[in-house]
Enzyme design. Structure first.
Site, mmCIF file in Angstrom:
data_model
loop_
_atom_site.group_PDB
_atom_site.id
_atom_site.type_symbol
_atom_site.label_atom_id
_atom_site.label_comp_id
_atom_site.label_asym_id
_atom_site.label_seq_id
_atom_site.Cartn_x
_atom_site.Cartn_y
_atom_site.Cartn_z
ATOM 1 N N GLY A 280 -12.380 -37.248 24.700
ATOM 2 C CA GLY A 280 -11.516 -38.124 23.918
ATOM 3 C C GLY A 280 -12.316 -39.335 23.467
ATOM 4 O O GLY A 280 -12.835 -39.405 22.353
ATOM 5 N N ARG A 281 -12.484 -40.279 24.401
ATOM 6 C CA ARG A 281 -13.099 -41.564 24.100
ATOM 7 C C ARG A 281 -14.440 -41.449 23.360
ATOM 8 O O ARG A 281 -14.678 -42.142 22.370
ATOM 9 C CB ARG A 281 -13.320 -42.320 25.418
ATOM 10 C CG ARG A 281 -13.791 -43.741 25.238
ATOM 11 C CD ARG A 281 -14.170 -44.345 26.595
ATOM 12 N NE ARG A 281 -13.244 -44.053 27.651
ATOM 13 C CZ ARG A 281 -12.236 -44.849 28.045
ATOM 14 N NH1 ARG A 281 -12.047 -46.009 27.484
ATOM 15 N NH2 ARG A 281 -11.435 -44.484 29.027
ATOM 16 N N CYS A 347 4.202 -63.191 24.977
ATOM 17 C CA CYS A 347 4.605 -64.093 26.057
ATOM 18 C C CYS A 347 4.227 -63.540 27.426
ATOM 19 O O CYS A 347 5.099 -63.183 28.235
ATOM 20 C CB CYS A 347 6.101 -64.354 25.976
ATOM 21 S SG CYS A 347 6.536 -65.065 24.404
HETATM 22 N N1 LLP Z 1 -8.603 -34.349 29.824
HETATM 23 C C1 LLP Z 1 -7.637 -34.857 30.619
HETATM 24 C C2 LLP Z 1 -6.872 -33.945 31.462
HETATM 25 C C3 LLP Z 1 -7.408 -36.236 30.647
HETATM 26 O O1 LLP Z 1 -6.465 -36.725 31.445
HETATM 27 C C4 LLP Z 1 -8.168 -37.104 29.828
HETATM 28 C C5 LLP Z 1 -7.934 -38.548 29.826
HETATM 29 C C6 LLP Z 1 -9.147 -36.529 28.982
HETATM 30 C C7 LLP Z 1 -9.345 -35.140 29.032
HETATM 31 C C8 LLP Z 1 -9.994 -37.336 28.050
HETATM 32 O O2 LLP Z 1 -10.801 -38.239 28.742
HETATM 33 P P1 LLP Z 1 -11.906 -39.111 27.961
HETATM 34 O O3 LLP Z 1 -12.949 -38.149 27.416
HETATM 35 O O4 LLP Z 1 -11.219 -39.837 26.862
HETATM 36 O O5 LLP Z 1 -12.440 -40.006 28.986
HETATM 37 N N2 LLP Z 1 -6.085 -45.313 28.764
HETATM 38 C C9 LLP Z 1 -7.324 -45.276 29.498
HETATM 39 C C10 LLP Z 1 -7.921 -43.906 29.566
HETATM 40 C C11 LLP Z 1 -6.993 -42.863 30.150
HETATM 41 C C12 LLP Z 1 -7.592 -41.482 30.168
HETATM 42 C C13 LLP Z 1 -6.578 -40.466 30.528
HETATM 43 N N3 LLP Z 1 -7.050 -39.111 30.549
HETATM 44 C C14 LLP Z 1 -8.283 -46.291 28.886
HETATM 45 O O6 LLP Z 1 -7.909 -46.982 27.948
HETATM 46 O O7 LLP Z 1 -9.404 -46.438 29.349
#
Ligand code: LLP
EC number: 4.1.1.20
Length: 396
Positions: A280-281, A347
């Protein structure tokens, strides 16, 4: 406004003078998505993954903006979803159904039925109870659902505790002590077909050794199941690759080369087995910036406050995880600098993007860029305080 004689590079590495002038004519706050940077990132990722025949699914939760998704889909990447809404969005944007996976600890019957109707690649199942429900709902439709077992491998991701998911204390996945039970369940449930195992241990992982530890644990668990005659066609190792929030201008997208190489070196697999990733990120973070305007500057005795028209309602990460995002004043070329607490209008005292941030002398009307905001930014926005929905602007 920006005077003619200023080199754009002194204002911002990312934005040239023309862009900043354009921004000045737009309503703030808005997310700015650089689609060409996104495409470069996707090229880097797919080039490296293809070297090893790895399959990449994009985790929609990081950003489900229409144009961002269309761009990602155009690279042949699949979709990793965690709600019926995300499955629906992936289908609507045109991701192939057989490239959609559906994870999440709390899938409702309606969500499961929707995914069954669309014959997605598989459900990443997080408990035996869920397996039983999918089996029942698939049976009612006369279908056989493909599933992968989400395993909680108890591997530490060494990241922020709120975004760690692969420890026994976390709610995600099936724990090791339940393995025998899940095998028994799979034998009796006729409407599910287990195609593999799924792992995801956390997000924003910057120590790549963690992925080596994950591989070692995954090998152990895959072997355990194979020894008990479960055919593992798919090994899904999740996502989690982190990005450099401190240096958004290096033009170096995430280190996909090293990342995929680690899995190639340490993940045991046969030629028949597919390896899946859910990033994702790392795919979207750097291409997004939150652009906001300074409403007021308050000079206190110890603290100066730059009060923006964007707040935690537009970008929640600093308030929620004390996350760092680089903050730039892209309007001011003042030689004098000062330290500001850069805050929003909400706020709540946690509505702060950064404390004691060094910026050129800042005044009402200046544009502030909050960088590396393409992942978990717009999607986590809320209308708390009855705020308007944040606008979106794309690069040409
Ligand atoms: N697969 C699963 C099952 C996940 O739960 C997640 C992210 C991903 C893939 C993707 O992970 P990435 O490649 O993006 O690290 N809101 C938080 C991040 C929460 C991630 C949740 N799960 C933040 O802003 O850092």
């Amino acid at each position: 406004m920006i005077s003619e004689d200023v080199s754009p590079m002194t204002l911002s590495q990312m934005f040239n003078r023309e862009q900043i002038e354009k921004f000045n004519t737009l309503n703030t706050p808005f997310y700015y998505y650089d689609i060409s940077l996104l495409s470069n990132t996707l090229t880097a990722c797919t080039t490296e993954a293809n070297k090893y025949g790895f399959h990449v699914h994009y985790a929609l939760k990081a950003n489900f903006d229409q144009k961002v998704l269309e761009t990602i889909r155009s690279f042949g990447i699949g979709a990793d979803c965690v709600s019926g809404g995300e499955v629906r969005r992936a289908v609507e944007v045109g991701f192939e159904n057989k490239k959609i996976v559906f994870a999440g600890v709390g899938k409702s019957d309606a969500e499961i039925n929707f995914a069954l109707d669309h014959e997605i690649l598989c459900f990443n199942v997080e408990s035996i109870q869920e397996l039983e429900v999918i089996n029942k709902l698939a049976g009612l439709k006369g279908k056989k659902a493909s599933v992968a077992l989400r395993i909680n491998p108890n591997v530490n991701a060494y990241t922020h505790k709120y975004i760690t998911t692969g420890l026994e204390e976390n709610k995600f996945g099936i724990n090791q002590w339940e393995f025998e039970k899940v095998l028994v369940a799979l034998k009796s449930l006729q409407n599910v077909n287990c195609i593999g195992l799924h792992f995801h241990i956390g997000s924003q992982i910057t120590d790549l050794n963690v992925f080596k530890s994950l591989c070692i644990k995954v090998n152990e668990i895959v072997n355990w199941f194979q020894e008990r005659h479960l055919t593992i066609k798919v090994i899904n190792v999740g996502g989690g690759l982190g990005v450099d929030y401190y240096n958004p201008d290096t033009n170096k997208v995430a280190d996909f080369e090293t990342y995929f190489k680690i899995f190639d070196l340490f993940l045991e697999r046969t030629a028949q087995q597919e390896v899946h990733f859910e990033l994702g990120r790392a795919l979207v973070a750097q291409s997004g910036t939150l652009i906001s305007r300074v409403l007021y500057v308050k000079h206190g005795q110890v603290t100066n406050f730059a009060i923006l028209d964007a707040g935690m309602t537009e970008l929640m990460r600093p308030a929620l995880y004390q996350a760092y995002h680089k903050i730039e004043n892209i309007s001011s070329q003042d030689q004098n600098s000062a330290r500001y607490d850069v805050v929003g209008p909400i706020c709540e005292s946690t509505d702060c993007f950064g404390k004691a941030v060094e910026l050129p002398e800042t005044k009402r009307g200046d544009l502030i860029a909050i960088r590396t905001a393409g992942a978990y930014g717009e999607v986590m926005a809320s209308n708390y305080n009855l705020r308007d929905r944040v606008n979106v602007v794309y690069s040409k």
